[in-house]
Motif scaffolding. Structure first.
Motif, PDB file in Angstrom:
ATOM      1  N   LEU A 108     183.181  58.665   9.271  1.00  0.00           N
ATOM      2  CA  LEU A 108     183.644  60.045   9.052  1.00  0.00           C
ATOM      3  C   LEU A 108     182.504  61.044   9.245  1.00  0.00           C
ATOM      4  CD1 LEU A 108     186.063  59.500   6.051  1.00  0.00           C
ATOM      5  CD2 LEU A 108     186.677  60.198   8.379  1.00  0.00           C
ATOM      6  N   ASN A 109     181.302  60.636   8.900  1.00  0.00           N
ATOM      7  CA  ASN A 109     180.144  61.512   9.071  1.00  0.00           C
ATOM      8  C   ASN A 109     179.943  61.880  10.540  1.00  0.00           C
ATOM      9  OD1 ASN A 109     177.889  62.934   7.937  1.00  0.00           O
ATOM     10  ND2 ASN A 109     176.569  61.336   8.784  1.00  0.00           N
ATOM     11  N   PRO A 169     186.236  62.606   0.785  1.00  0.00           N
ATOM     12  CA  PRO A 169     187.142  63.556   0.112  1.00  0.00           C
ATOM     13  C   PRO A 169     187.690  64.643   1.047  1.00  0.00           C
ATOM     14  CG  PRO A 169     185.194  63.175  -1.232  1.00  0.00           C
ATOM     15  CD  PRO A 169     184.941  62.525   0.099  1.00  0.00           C
ATOM     16  N   LYS A 170     186.841  65.166   1.948  1.00  0.00           N
ATOM     17  CA  LYS A 170     187.326  66.187   2.887  1.00  0.00           C
ATOM     18  C   LYS A 170     188.405  65.602   3.795  1.00  0.00           C
ATOM     19  CE  LYS A 170     183.234  69.173   3.202  1.00  0.00           C
ATOM     20  NZ  LYS A 170     182.182  69.681   4.096  1.00  0.00           N
ATOM     21  N   PHE A 171     188.164  64.397   4.294  1.00  0.00           N
ATOM     22  CA  PHE A 171     189.156  63.756   5.155  1.00  0.00           C
ATOM     23  C   PHE A 171     190.460  63.532   4.397  1.00  0.00           C
ATOM     24  CE2 PHE A 171     191.193  59.811   6.666  1.00  0.00           C
ATOM     25  CZ  PHE A 171     191.588  60.249   7.922  1.00  0.00           C
ATOM     26  N   SER A 172     190.368  63.068   3.162  1.00  0.00           N
ATOM     27  CA  SER A 172     191.571  62.821   2.358  1.00  0.00           C
ATOM     28  C   SER A 172     192.370  64.102   2.142  1.00  0.00           C
ATOM     29  CB  SER A 172     191.194  62.203   1.009  1.00  0.00           C
ATOM     30  OG  SER A 172     190.605  60.947   1.193  1.00  0.00           O
ATOM     31  N   ALA A 173     191.664  65.179   1.792  1.00  0.00           N
ATOM     32  CA  ALA A 173     192.353  66.456   1.562  1.00  0.00           C
ATOM     33  C   ALA A 173     192.999  66.966   2.841  1.00  0.00           C
ATOM     34  CB  ALA A 173     191.378  67.491   1.005  1.00  0.00           C
ATOM     35  N   LEU A 174     192.275  66.904   3.949  1.00  0.00           N
ATOM     36  CA  LEU A 174     192.849  67.348   5.221  1.00  0.00           C
ATOM     37  C   LEU A 174     194.067  66.509   5.589  1.00  0.00           C
ATOM     38  CD1 LEU A 174     189.652  68.017   7.370  1.00  0.00           C
ATOM     39  CD2 LEU A 174     191.267  69.727   6.476  1.00  0.00           C
ATOM     40  N   THR A 175     193.990  65.206   5.348  1.00  0.00           N
ATOM     41  CA  THR A 175     195.120  64.329   5.654  1.00  0.00           C
ATOM     42  C   THR A 175     196.337  64.703   4.815  1.00  0.00           C
ATOM     43  OG1 THR A 175     193.649  62.548   6.346  1.00  0.00           O
ATOM     44  CG2 THR A 175     195.890  61.918   5.716  1.00  0.00           C
ATOM     45  N   ARG A 212     192.885  70.570  11.678  1.00  0.00           N
ATOM     46  CA  ARG A 212     193.772  69.554  12.272  1.00  0.00           C
ATOM     47  C   ARG A 212     193.009  68.696  13.283  1.00  0.00           C
ATOM     48  NH1 ARG A 212     198.968  70.157  10.956  1.00  0.00           N
ATOM     49  NH2 ARG A 212     199.608  72.167  10.144  1.00  0.00           N
ATOM     50  N   GLU A 213     192.191  69.361  14.094  1.00  0.00           N
ATOM     51  CA  GLU A 213     191.403  68.623  15.097  1.00  0.00           C
ATOM     52  C   GLU A 213     190.425  67.676  14.418  1.00  0.00           C
ATOM     53  OE1 GLU A 213     189.574  71.742  17.362  1.00  0.00           O
ATOM     54  OE2 GLU A 213     191.456  72.257  18.400  1.00  0.00           O
ATOM     55  N   ARG A 214     189.753  68.161  13.377  1.00  0.00           N
ATOM     56  CA  ARG A 214     188.764  67.342  12.678  1.00  0.00           C
ATOM     57  C   ARG A 214     189.449  66.187  11.949  1.00  0.00           C
ATOM     58  NH1 ARG A 214     183.873  69.540  10.747  1.00  0.00           N
ATOM     59  NH2 ARG A 214     184.010  70.967  12.492  1.00  0.00           N
ATOM     60  N   GLN A 215     190.620  66.436  11.368  1.00  0.00           N
ATOM     61  CA  GLN A 215     191.359  65.367  10.684  1.00  0.00           C
ATOM     62  C   GLN A 215     191.785  64.306  11.689  1.00  0.00           C
ATOM     63  OE1 GLN A 215     194.783  64.371  10.873  1.00  0.00           O
ATOM     64  NE2 GLN A 215     194.537  62.880   9.222  1.00  0.00           N
ATOM     65  N   ARG A 233     190.976  58.824  13.852  1.00  0.00           N
ATOM     66  CA  ARG A 233     190.588  57.866  14.895  1.00  0.00           C
ATOM     67  C   ARG A 233     189.410  57.002  14.425  1.00  0.00           C
ATOM     68  NH1 ARG A 233     191.884  62.375  18.047  1.00  0.00           N
ATOM     69  NH2 ARG A 233     189.713  63.060  18.214  1.00  0.00           N
ATOM     70  N   ARG A 234     188.448  57.607  13.763  1.00  0.00           N
ATOM     71  CA  ARG A 234     187.293  56.854  13.257  1.00  0.00           C
ATOM     72  C   ARG A 234     187.715  55.877  12.173  1.00  0.00           C
ATOM     73  NH1 ARG A 234     185.951  59.071  17.181  1.00  0.00           N
ATOM     74  NH2 ARG A 234     184.014  60.135  17.632  1.00  0.00           N
TER      75      ARG A 234
END
Length: 142
Positions: A32-33, A40-46, A105-108, A113-114
């Motif tokens: 994710l880095n 946590p950022k990925f989880s919230a965005l998801t 959305r793009e970052r999520q 994918r990662r």
């Protein structure tokens, strides 16, 4: 014992599973880095992407099973990164909702994918493991 860890030589499967969880968590964080996200950022965005609409901070806290003050700080960081914006709640002007931005959305999606790559790596490494036995053990300990 080939791991060299005194914990594994003493404790067997419990410490091996703890070590495994730590290694997988590290791989996930590293993956994710690469797209400038924390777990946590990925989880919230998801949650926001999958929700399909802006969520109140209370709803987001509930879905992520954490306290509201932590969500407020997380949303602050996501907002600084340009990944979410705060919007008024159309039903309650006192309430604020978090809305994911196009960049969010793009970052999520990049993070997803990662995460999938890490999942595939773990699945390949443990292709011979009896997952039903692991699931039974997990259920027995809950």
């Amino acid at each position: 014992n080939k791991t060299g860890s005194p914990l594994c030589s003493q404790g067997g499967v419990m410490f091996l599973l703890l070590q495994l969880a730590h290694v997988i968590e590290g791989r996930l964080e590293a993956a994710l880095n690469t797209v400038e996200l924390s777990t946590p950022k990925f989880s919230a965005l998801t949650m926001l992407v999958e929700g399909g609409e802006p969520l109140s901070l209370s709803e987001l806290a509930e879905q992520m099973t954490c306290v509201r003050s932590n969500i407020t700080q997380l949303v602050d960081r996501l907002e600084v990164d340009g990944l979410v914006v705060r919007v008024e709640d159309p039903k309650d002007r006192r309430s604020v909702r978090a809305a994911v931005t196009v960049l969010g959305r793009e970052r999520q999606a990049a993070g997803a994918r990662r995460v999938k790559e890490v999942q595939q790596e773990v699945a390949k490494a443990f292709s011979g493991v009896n997952t039903e036995a692991l699931e039974r053990g997990l259920e027995a300990l809950k």
